[in-house]
Scaffold this active site. Structure first.
Site, PDB file in Angstrom:
ATOM      1  CE  LYS A  12      -4.223   0.534   0.344  1.00 19.31           C
ATOM      2  NZ  LYS A  12      -5.111  -0.193  -0.117  1.00 19.31           N
ATOM      3  CB  THR A  57      -2.237  -3.625  -0.617  1.00 19.26           C
ATOM      4  OG1 THR A  57      -3.544  -3.272  -0.633  1.00 19.26           O
ATOM      5  CG2 THR A  57      -1.529  -4.138  -1.395  1.00 19.26           C
ATOM      6  CG  ASP A  58      -8.577  -2.562   3.086  1.00 18.23           C
ATOM      7  OD1 ASP A  58      -8.466  -1.232   2.884  1.00 18.23           O
ATOM      8  OD2 ASP A  58      -8.935  -3.369   4.064  1.00 18.23           O
ATOM      9  CG  PHE A 153      29.840  27.162 -14.645  1.00 19.11           C
ATOM     10  CD1 PHE A 153      30.302  25.854 -13.792  1.00 19.11           C
ATOM     11  CD2 PHE A 153      29.315  26.686 -15.813  1.00 19.11           C
ATOM     12  CE1 PHE A 153      29.851  24.414 -14.743  1.00 19.11           C
ATOM     13  CE2 PHE A 153      29.086  25.555 -16.776  1.00 19.11           C
ATOM     14  CZ  PHE A 153      29.266  24.473 -15.998  1.00 19.11           C
ATOM     15  NE  ARG A 170      26.905  29.030 -10.908  1.00 22.61           N
ATOM     16  CZ  ARG A 170      27.058  27.740 -11.461  1.00 22.61           C
ATOM     17  NH1 ARG A 170      26.590  28.282 -12.496  1.00 22.61           N
ATOM     18  NH2 ARG A 170      27.576  26.647 -10.906  1.00 22.61           N
ATOM     19  CD  GLN A 217      29.079  19.353 -11.768  1.00 22.82           C
ATOM     20  OE1 GLN A 217      28.454  20.822 -11.734  1.00 22.82           O
ATOM     21  NE2 GLN A 217      28.145  18.609 -13.430  1.00 22.82           N
ATOM     22  CG  ASN A 243      22.587  25.250 -11.380  1.00 22.28           C
ATOM     23  OD1 ASN A 243      22.357  25.856 -10.625  1.00 22.28           O
ATOM     24  ND2 ASN A 243      23.259  25.109 -12.700  1.00 22.28           N
ATOM     25  CG  HIS A 245      19.472  27.827 -14.188  1.00 15.98           C
ATOM     26  ND1 HIS A 245      20.881  26.772 -14.289  1.00 15.98           N
ATOM     27  CD2 HIS A 245      18.976  26.367 -15.156  1.00 15.98           C
ATOM     28  CE1 HIS A 245      20.729  25.591 -14.691  1.00 15.98           C
ATOM     29  NE2 HIS A 245      20.355  25.431 -14.959  1.00 15.98           N
TER      30      HIS A 245
HETATM   31  O1  LIG Z   1      27.236  24.197 -11.816  1.00 14.23           O
HETATM   32  C1  LIG Z   1      27.269  23.530 -12.754  1.00 14.23           C
HETATM   33  N1  LIG Z   1      27.456  22.782 -13.275  1.00 14.23           N
HETATM   34  C2  LIG Z   1      27.469  22.514 -14.706  1.00 14.23           C
HETATM   35  O2  LIG Z   1      27.604  21.158 -14.768  1.00 14.23           O
HETATM   36  C3  LIG Z   1      26.626  23.420 -15.370  1.00 14.23           C
HETATM   37  N2  LIG Z   1      26.527  23.312 -16.623  1.00 14.23           N
HETATM   38  C4  LIG Z   1      25.531  24.303 -16.906  1.00 14.23           C
HETATM   39  O3  LIG Z   1      25.596  25.216 -18.160  1.00 14.23           O
HETATM   40  N3  LIG Z   1      26.284  25.484 -15.583  1.00 14.23           N
HETATM   41  C5  LIG Z   1      26.423  24.796 -14.382  1.00 14.23           C
HETATM   42  N4  LIG Z   1      26.192  24.879 -13.603  1.00 14.23           N
END
Ligand SMILES: O=c1[nH]c(=O)c2[nH]c(=O)[nH]c2[nH]1
Length: 290
Positions: A12, A57-58, A153, A170, A217, A243, A245
Site C-alpha cells: 500500500k 494491501t488494505d 562557473f 553567480r 558538482q 541547479n 538557475h
Molecule cells: O555548476 C554547474 N555545473 C554544470 O555542469 C553546469 N552546466 C551549466 O550550464 N551550468 C552549470 N553549472
C-alpha cells in the site's frame, strides 16, 4: 522457451497518517506518509491468482494506523523498522519488507495549534529481510538553499552549441534531495535517529554555505564529504541537486545597469546534478537504494 516471473513486490503506497499525542493541554503532532512494499512467495498469485499467500494491501494500511495508535510515531526510522519487522515476522510468505516514510513538519502555534512548516520533508526507507538483514536510509527533500555570491562557473567545454557565458560571480541555488545510508549498528546501541538527522542536515547546510563553488558538482561532493567526515554512523550519501538557475535581467532598455542585483528565477529547464559519495570501505548496500 519458458516464461518466468521476475522481481516483484506489492503493498500500500502513501498511507497518510496523522498521530495526535495528547499530553494534557499540550498536544503533539506527527504527520506522515507511509508506503509499504512486500515481497516473497508470490509465484502462485501471479501465475494462478491463488491469493493464499497475499496479505491484502488494505490490511497493510490498517496495520499502519493500528501501529500509530499502539506504538505512537517517534522517529520515522523507528516506526518504519517496527512495521517492516512486523510484516516479515508475522507472514511466513513475506521474505522482505520495504517501508518508506515521509514526515511533514508542523510549527507549534499554541498548545494545540500548528502551522504547516515550509521546511523540507524528512524521509526514510527501511529494508528488512527474513535473514535478519536490515538497512536504513534516511534523508530529506526540498531543502531550498541559495548563495548570493561565492559561486563561479567557467572553463567548461566549448562546442558549436555553447553560448553560456563564463560566470565569475553567480547565484547558486538548489533544492536539496539527500539520502544517507547508515552503517549497520553491529549489535551495538541503536542510533539516535533524531539527533543523527539534525546533525546531517546541519553538515549539508554548512557545507553548502561554506564551499566557495566552482561548480555545483564540486558543492555536491563537499556536502557529501562533510557528512561522511563528521558522522561515523553514515557510510554513503546520495544527492540530487537541481541547479535553480538565476539569470541576470537585461535592464539596459530602461537605461539601468544590473550589477548582479536583479535576477529572473527560472523554474525549468534546470541542470540536474546527481552523485553518490561514500567511504571506500562502506559495507555492501544490498537493497538499501531500491
Ligand atoms: O555548476 C554547474 N555545473 C554544470 O555542469 C553546469 N552546466 C551549466 O550550464 N551550468 C552549470 N553549472
Amino acid at each position: 522457451m519458458a516464461v518466468v516471473l521476475g522481481p516483484n513486490r506489492y503493498g500500500k503506497a502513501e498511507t497518510r497518517v496523522v498521530r495526535v499525542t495528547r499530553d494534557g493541554e499540550a498536544h503533539h503532532l506527527k504527520d506522515c506518509n507511509v508506503s509499504v512494499s512486500l515481497s516473497g512467495d508470490m509465484e502462485e498469485v501471479h501465475r494462478r491468482g491463488d491469493n493464499a499467500a497475499v496479505l491484502p494491501t488494505d490490511s497493510q494500511k490498517n496495520t499502519v494506523y493500528a501501529f500509530a495508535k499502539k506504538h505512537g510515531i517517534g522517529e520515522i526510522e523507528e516506526f518504519a523498522l517496527l512495521l517492516a519487522r512486523h510484516f516479515v515476522g508475522s507472514q511466513p510468505a513475506i521474505h522482505h519488507a520495504r517501508v518508506e516514510v515521509e514526515e511533514y513538519a508542523w510549527e507549534r502555534r499554541g498548545p494545540h495549534s500548528f502551522a504547516r512548516s515550509g521546511a523540507e520533508v524528512r524521509t526514510c526507507v527501511v529494508h528488512h529481510d527474513r535473514d535478519g538483514t536490515t538497512t536504513v536510509v534516511s534523508g530529506l527533500r526540498d531543502l531550498v538553499v541559495l548563495n548570493s555570491t561565492g559561486s563561479e562557473f567557467h572553463g567548461f567545454v566549448q562546442d558549436e552549441y555553447t553560448t553560456l557565458p563564463p560566470a565569475t560571480d553567480r547565484v547558486l541555488a538548489t533544492a536539496v534531495t539527500a539520502r544517507w545510508r547508515h552503517v549497520p549498528p553491529d549489535g551495538g546501541e541503536p542510533y539516535d535517529h533524531g539527533k543523527s538527522y539534525e546533525e546531517v542536515r546541519r553538515c549539508l547546510l554548512d557545507a553548502f554555505a561554506g564551499t566557495y563553488s566552482l561548480s555545483l558538482q564540486q558543492t555536491l561532493f563537499a556536502m557529501g564529504e562533510r557528512v561522511l567526515l563528521t558522522r561515523p554512523e553514515i557510510c554513503e550519501v546520495r544527492l540530487e541537486l537541481p541547479n535553480k538557475h538565476h539569470f541576470l535581467v537585461d535592464l539596459s532598455p530602461f537605461g539601468l545597469d544590473n550589477d548582479n542585483e536583479v535576477y529572473f528565477a527560472a523554474d525549468r529547464p534546470y541542470g540536474l546534478i546527481e552523485g553518490a559519495v561514500a567511504h571506500d570501505d562502506a559495507p555492501p548496500a544490498g537493497p538499501a537504494w531500491d
